[in-house]
Design an enzyme around this catalytic site. Structure first.
Site, mmCIF file in Angstrom:
data_model
loop_
_atom_site.group_PDB
_atom_site.id
_atom_site.type_symbol
_atom_site.label_atom_id
_atom_site.label_comp_id
_atom_site.label_asym_id
_atom_site.label_seq_id
_atom_site.Cartn_x
_atom_site.Cartn_y
_atom_site.Cartn_z
ATOM 1 N N ASP A 479 -6.630 -19.988 26.842
ATOM 2 C CA ASP A 479 -6.293 -21.308 26.318
ATOM 3 C C ASP A 479 -5.229 -22.101 27.097
ATOM 4 O OD1 ASP A 479 -8.028 -20.159 24.571
ATOM 5 O OD2 ASP A 479 -6.958 -20.688 22.766
ATOM 6 N N GLU A 710 -2.410 -10.769 15.920
ATOM 7 C CA GLU A 710 -3.123 -11.415 17.028
ATOM 8 C C GLU A 710 -2.394 -11.205 18.352
ATOM 9 O OE1 GLU A 710 -4.927 -15.868 18.039
ATOM 10 O OE2 GLU A 710 -3.429 -15.623 16.458
#
Length: 740
Positions: A479, A710
């Protein structure tokens, strides 16, 4: 095929990862079952949400097929949800649930037992019929149903008992029959039907009002597409409740109802079999791993298995051939998901990492999932990176992320998994796979080609560079990892080139196994693995590492900017815009981090490479990538380290520790430590330290919070982002087993 005759073992499952507990079949418009609960005075629970106050939840044991045990802790309430499947007949057999409810401790001010409602439901979605079987006009004793692929079935709700077989438990019952406007609206439908008009009146005890469901025609203005039948049981914990589903076609094979002591025995046998199989597969006990760590590893695997879902619907696509977004082909997908709370749907590059673990536990299951993903190929050879299939999935996605762009790729990590599955995969399966893999790889090679031969460039970077400190590259999976500050067609992306080298290598091995022509892939793999060519295209002498190349300026910053006023309108709000203090020029991008390591991570560097010491040094340098908790994603001395990308876009791959890349690092170091070469001792030393740091921290955070996370903060190892995240963070199990 996903049908009950082709794959009876996998037909029924906990394939609804977005709810705390529920089951469905692998059918396009499946009948679904599920559980909701309400502590009176609290909130209705149904779908797993990131910040809804449920303190801990997750599967402790789950074998992926026949059995699972989950524990949920919610404001003093402990729910244990267990299921067992029993094969038989032509429609996936029978199953039973056991729900055990008890309170942890009673805080000050509790004058009487907590009142709890459990809601068991069954719902249809466009096909199938359900008929309620009532007892005394109010208690839903059973549901008789029929549906495509499932045939006839009976769902029975047994009366509650006390904990430990103490006999019947007093309860109040409510029943709801309603038209359902869609599975994504079930929570709203039930919430809207609750009225505080029911009375709980145990013999010899005070009467209490509670919220009970009352029949409703459905949600106003939303035509029904299916049926909902719901059984509400209101009681004072502790209590045990059981539900059985019996398939009409399994009647001849059934030896009796799977309930009570028979269910207890089945659960005990499955739990013992799970423990044995887990040890046989991963060998943690034989390695001397402590019991708490073994329980943690079992839970990590189980949460991934319990997060497998089955989805049906159409993606919304933006194609280069069409001006307007178009719905994709009707698709089904059987896949693990990264997170039951945040990302309960399929993600392409995540799935390759998931399959590394699933392939060790159940290669047949992993092959089935891989085949489903490759069936999503369109005619051009593209697979959308995010699979948002069906209304339940779409309801969990912000609108700006629903549209999938047909130029956007994702790392081909499925090939990482296939490389592991290849030796034992049946030849007929591989023959069906090969044309799809070839088409996908050719699409990647064609559409993501770089400015010169053997270079590659991720398409689809953010198009408004002035909004971002560094325009994101979602296609890469990393990202906001810093790339060239000014996106252009001249970029060369190092990580994508390394993924293509891996892909060519795997396709060459697959072609050889099948007796297909392999020269094209073998030659391409050799060229992309050529260390001298890699040096020429991606080694940055001025940085002392491998790097991306592009039109780049390091002198950029976000500054507040007030747009020019428009006459007659209120003054516009200030905006955070990018300021470029030094003009960009073609150069290597100074962003030492995960991307720099890719030639090592995918083991493209020779064991005697003169570049290995620099990469190993950066990995071990605490001012750069090393932490006591794992390798951080971006060096501390990088200009973008922990920097926001926009006012509302906090750093993501700019310093945090991510388990998937740390796993690739361990895998590579393990390989280099075993290969003859001058750096094997250094690689072995780093391997031992990194493995200890990563495993210890992920376990420590699980013990403290009850979740896999995460990513992890580089300063203190704390879990960050989504939880539970038993997607690639569960790869810690393979690191514990040293199984690469």
């Amino acid at each position: 095929s996903t049908g009950p005759l082709a794959s009876p073992n996998y037909f029924w499952g906990t394939y609804r990862p977005h709810v705390y507990f529920g089951m469905k079949t692998r059918s396009p418009r499946a009948v679904v079952t599920g559980l909701m609960w309400l502590q009176h005075g609290g909130n209705l629970r149904h779908t797993s949400e990131q910040n809804d106050g449920v303190s801990r939840y997750g599967w402790l044991m789950h074998d992926g097929v026949n059995f699972g045990v989950q524990e949920i802790r919610d404001e003093g309430l402990v729910l244990r949800t267990e299921f067992v499947k029993q094969p038989g007949g032509d429609h996936g057999g029978d199953w039973s649930w056991r729900i055990t409810a008890k309170m942890e401790v009673r805080g000050r001010g509790w004058e009487r037992a907590s009142l709890l409602s459990l809601f068991f439901y069954v719902a249809t979605d466009g096909q199938g019929t359900l008929r309620p079987v009532l007892e005394n006009g109010t208690r839903l004793a059973a549901v008789a149903g029929t549906a495509e692929e499932l045939g006839d079935f009976t769902l029975t709700f047994l009366p509650p008992t006390g904990e430990g077989g103490e006999g019947p438990k007093y309860a109040s019952y409510n029943f709801l029959a309603a038209g359902s406007p869609g599975l994504h609206r079930l929570t709203d439908l039930v919430r809207q039907s609750l009225r505080e008009s029911s009375v709980f009146s145990p013999p010899g005890r005070p009467r209490r009002r509670f919220f009970g469901v009352s029949s409703t025609g459905g949600l106003p203005g939303e035509p029904p597409r299916g049926q909902l039948l719901l059984h509400q049981v209101t009681l004072e914990p502790p209590a045990v409740l059981e539900v059985t589903l019996e398939s009409g076609s399994a009647a001849g094979a059934r030896r009796g109802r799977l309930a009570g002591p028979v269910l207890s025995e089945a659960l005990a046998q499955h739990a013992a079999a799970f423990e044995r199989r887990f040890e046989d597969t991963f060998g943690l006990g034989a390695r001397g791993v402590s019991l708490p760590q073994r329980r943690f590893a079992q839970a990590a695997l189980s949460e991934m298995l319990g997060g497998i879902g089955f989805f049906h619907g159409r993606s919304l696509l933006r194609s280069e051939h069409q001006e307007e977004p178009v719905p994709g082909a009707e698709s089904v997908l059987f896949t693990a998901v990264p997170s039951r709370s945040c990302f309960p749907r399929g993600f392409l590059w995540d799935e390759g990492f998931h399959l590394l673990l699933l392939g060790r536990w159940d290669p047949t299951l992993a092959r089935d999932i891989l085949a489903h993903w490759l069936d999503l190929l369109n005619a051009d050879g593209w697979i959308p990176r995010e699979q948002i299939l069906g209304e339940e999935a779409r309801a969990r996605v912000p609108p700006e992320f629903v549209l999938q762009h047909s130029e956007t790729a994702n790392p081909p990590t499925l090939l990482l998994a296939l490389e592991q599955l290849l030796p034992d995969a049946p030849l007929p399966y591989l023959r069906r796979l090969f044309p799809r893999l070839r088409t996908w790889f050719e699409w990647l090679n064609r559409t993501q080609a770089g400015p010169e031969p053997f270079t590659y460039r991720w398409r689809g970077r953010d198009t408004d560079p002035e909004r971002f400190l560094n325009p994101k590259t979602l296609a890469s999976g990393l990202d906001d990892y810093p790339r060239a500050s000014h996106p252009s067609a001249e970029e060369r992306h190092l990580d994508l080139r390394c993924w293509m080298a891996l892909g060519a290598r795997v396709l060459a091995a697959l072609a050889e196994r099948l007796g297909e022509p392999l020269a094209l892939y073998r030659d391409m793999a050799a060229a992309l693995s050529d260390n001298n060519l890699l040096d020429r295209l991606h080694w940055a002498p001025e940085l002392g590492t491998f790097a991306d190349f592009g039109n780049h300026s390091a002198a950029v910053a976000l500054r507040w900017h007030r747009p020019a006023p428009v006459p007659g309108r209120p003054p516009p709000a200030p905006q955070l815009r990018r300021e470029v203090r030094e003009a960009p020029r073609p150069q290597f991008v100074g962003a030492l981090g995960y991307v720099s390591l890719f030639p090592l991570l995918l083991q493209l560097l020779r064991a005697d490479s003169p570049r290995l010491p620099a990469l190993l040094g950066s990995m071990r340098n605490e001012r750069q990538l090393w932490t006591p908790f794992g390798l951080r994603s971006l060096a501390r001395d990088s200009p973008c380290y922990l920097r926001h990308n926009t006012e509302h876009d906090p750093p993501y791959w700019r310093g945090s520790i991510w388990v998937n890349i740390n796993f690739l690092a361990l895998r590579a170091l393990h390989g280099y430590a075993r290969a003859a070469g001058p750096h094997r001792e250094r690689a072995a030393e780093l391997y031992r330290e990194l493995r200890h740091n990563l495993v210890a921290n992920v376990f420590r955070q699980y013990e403290a919070t009850g979740f896999l996370w995460e990513h992890y903060r580089d300063s203190d190892g704390a879990g960050q982002g989504c939880h539970p995240f038993a997607g690639w963070s569960a790869l810690v199990v393979l690191a514990m087993a040293e199984d690469y």
